[in-house]
Design a protein around this motif. Structure first.
Motif, PDB file in Angstrom:
ATOM      1  N   SER A   5       0.808  -1.217   0.000  1.00 60.72           N
ATOM      2  CA  SER A   5       0.000   0.000   0.000  1.00 60.72           C
ATOM      3  C   SER A   5       0.844   1.272   0.000  1.00 60.72           C
ATOM      4  CB  SER A   5      -0.946   0.004   1.200  1.00 60.72           C
ATOM      5  OG  SER A   5      -0.210  -0.105   2.399  1.00 60.72           O
ATOM      6  N   HIS A  30       0.519   0.879 -14.099  1.00 52.38           N
ATOM      7  CA  HIS A  30      -0.334   2.063 -13.941  1.00 52.38           C
ATOM      8  C   HIS A  30      -1.664   1.624 -13.341  1.00 52.38           C
ATOM      9  CE1 HIS A  30      -2.051   5.988 -15.820  1.00 52.38           C
ATOM     10  NE2 HIS A  30      -1.962   6.027 -14.527  1.00 52.38           N
ATOM     11  N   ARG A  31      -1.633   1.362 -12.043  1.00 51.16           N
ATOM     12  CA  ARG A  31      -2.794   0.828 -11.341  1.00 51.16           C
ATOM     13  C   ARG A  31      -2.919   1.430  -9.952  1.00 51.16           C
ATOM     14  NH1 ARG A  31      -5.888  -3.125 -14.009  1.00 51.16           N
ATOM     15  NH2 ARG A  31      -4.731  -3.630 -15.879  1.00 51.16           N
ATOM     16  N   ARG A  32      -4.075   1.236  -9.378  1.00 51.76           N
ATOM     17  CA  ARG A  32      -4.307   1.579  -7.984  1.00 51.76           C
ATOM     18  C   ARG A  32      -4.469   0.293  -7.172  1.00 51.76           C
ATOM     19  NH1 ARG A  32      -7.432   1.935  -3.785  1.00 51.76           N
ATOM     20  NH2 ARG A  32      -9.282   0.960  -4.645  1.00 51.76           N
ATOM     21  N   ARG A  33      -5.307  -0.610  -7.687  1.00 52.79           N
ATOM     22  CA  ARG A  33      -5.589  -1.842  -6.950  1.00 52.79           C
ATOM     23  C   ARG A  33      -5.664  -3.001  -7.938  1.00 52.79           C
ATOM     24  NH1 ARG A  33      -7.987  -3.523  -1.964  1.00 52.79           N
ATOM     25  NH2 ARG A  33      -9.315  -5.337  -2.265  1.00 52.79           N
ATOM     26  N   PRO A  49      -3.533   4.364  -2.478  1.00 58.35           N
ATOM     27  CA  PRO A  49      -4.606   5.359  -2.298  1.00 58.35           C
ATOM     28  C   PRO A  49      -5.117   5.935  -3.617  1.00 58.35           C
ATOM     29  CG  PRO A  49      -2.673   5.904  -0.949  1.00 58.35           C
ATOM     30  CD  PRO A  49      -2.303   4.741  -1.807  1.00 58.35           C
ATOM     31  N   LYS A  50      -4.241   5.997  -4.644  1.00 58.49           N
ATOM     32  CA  LYS A  50      -4.645   6.493  -5.963  1.00 58.49           C
ATOM     33  C   LYS A  50      -3.782   5.808  -7.010  1.00 58.49           C
ATOM     34  CE  LYS A  50      -1.591  10.489  -5.970  1.00 58.49           C
ATOM     35  NZ  LYS A  50      -1.452  11.902  -6.194  1.00 58.49           N
ATOM     36  N   ALA A  51      -4.248   5.826  -8.251  1.00 59.73           N
ATOM     37  CA  ALA A  51      -3.489   5.198  -9.341  1.00 59.73           C
ATOM     38  C   ALA A  51      -2.169   5.929  -9.542  1.00 59.73           C
ATOM     39  CB  ALA A  51      -4.304   5.224 -10.627  1.00 59.73           C
ATOM     40  N   VAL A  52      -1.130   5.153  -9.759  1.00 60.43           N
ATOM     41  CA  VAL A  52       0.217   5.693  -9.953  1.00 60.43           C
ATOM     42  C   VAL A  52       0.818   5.028 -11.180  1.00 60.43           C
ATOM     43  CG1 VAL A  52       2.544   5.787  -8.966  1.00 60.43           C
ATOM     44  CG2 VAL A  52       0.569   6.067  -7.481  1.00 60.43           C
ATOM     45  N   GLU A 159       2.438  10.665 -14.057  1.00 59.66           N
ATOM     46  CA  GLU A 159       1.372  10.573 -13.048  1.00 59.66           C
ATOM     47  C   GLU A 159       1.695   9.510 -12.051  1.00 59.66           C
ATOM     48  OE1 GLU A 159      -2.289  10.031 -15.136  1.00 59.66           O
ATOM     49  OE2 GLU A 159      -2.125  11.977 -16.038  1.00 59.66           O
TER      50      GLU A 159
END
Length: 159
Positions: A5, A30-33, A49-52, A159
């Motif tokens: 996480s 390029h994912r969040r979960r 917590p957010k897509a990276v 991003e």
């Protein structure tokens, strides 16, 4: 399955403490979960917590404190070159105008294969070459993730 996480960009995590690696193509980076499998076979739940848009050399911290090093997998991409640097800039504009993920290198652009776009680029005089290489496209105007490219391209924002 372990949870990951915490994400840190290359150079901002203790690389010497890497307990393993995750080799991923761009889509998986390029994912969040998402459920992933580390190179040693361990299942990992990526839960950020957010897509990276993770890049080669980034780190993911597991809930038990261990770190995994992210490695960019080679994937089929199209290297775009033009003998005239001004025309290469024009080609970059055309790709951006179509919102295509594009990696900017020193003397070339890289895109994913797309025969319609490839035909357009050839029509503008571009030289195209299919290559297997890691793909790290630009993140857009609002990205906040910096990485140095090994080709000497300097710092780019992702991003």
């Amino acid at each position: 399955m372990r949870n990951a996480s915490i994400h840190r960009p290359a150079g901002h995590w203790p690389k010497e403490k890497a307990a393993g690696t995750l080799t991923l193509d761009f889509d998986a980076r390029h994912r969040r979960r998402i459920r992933l499998t580390a190179d040693d076979g361990e299942d990992v739940l990526l839960d950020l917590p957010k897509a990276v848009a993770m890049a080669d050399g980034d780190g993911l911290q597991l809930e038990d404190g261990r770190w995994l090093k992210v490695q960019a997998a080679a994937e089929l991409i199209v290297e775009v070159k033009h003998k005239d640097p001004h025309q290469l800039v024009r080609l970059a504009w055309h790709l951006g105008n179509r919102h295509l993920p594009t990696e900017i290198r020193n003397h070339s652009l890289c895109i994913r294969p797309d025969h319609v776009i490839e035909d357009m680029l050839r029509g503008f005089g571009a030289d195209l070459l299919n290559v297997e290489a890691p793909f790290q496209p630009e993140g857009g105007a609002y990205g906040g993730h910096n990485h140095d490219h090994e080709d000497g391209g300097g710092e780019h924002h992702h991003e």
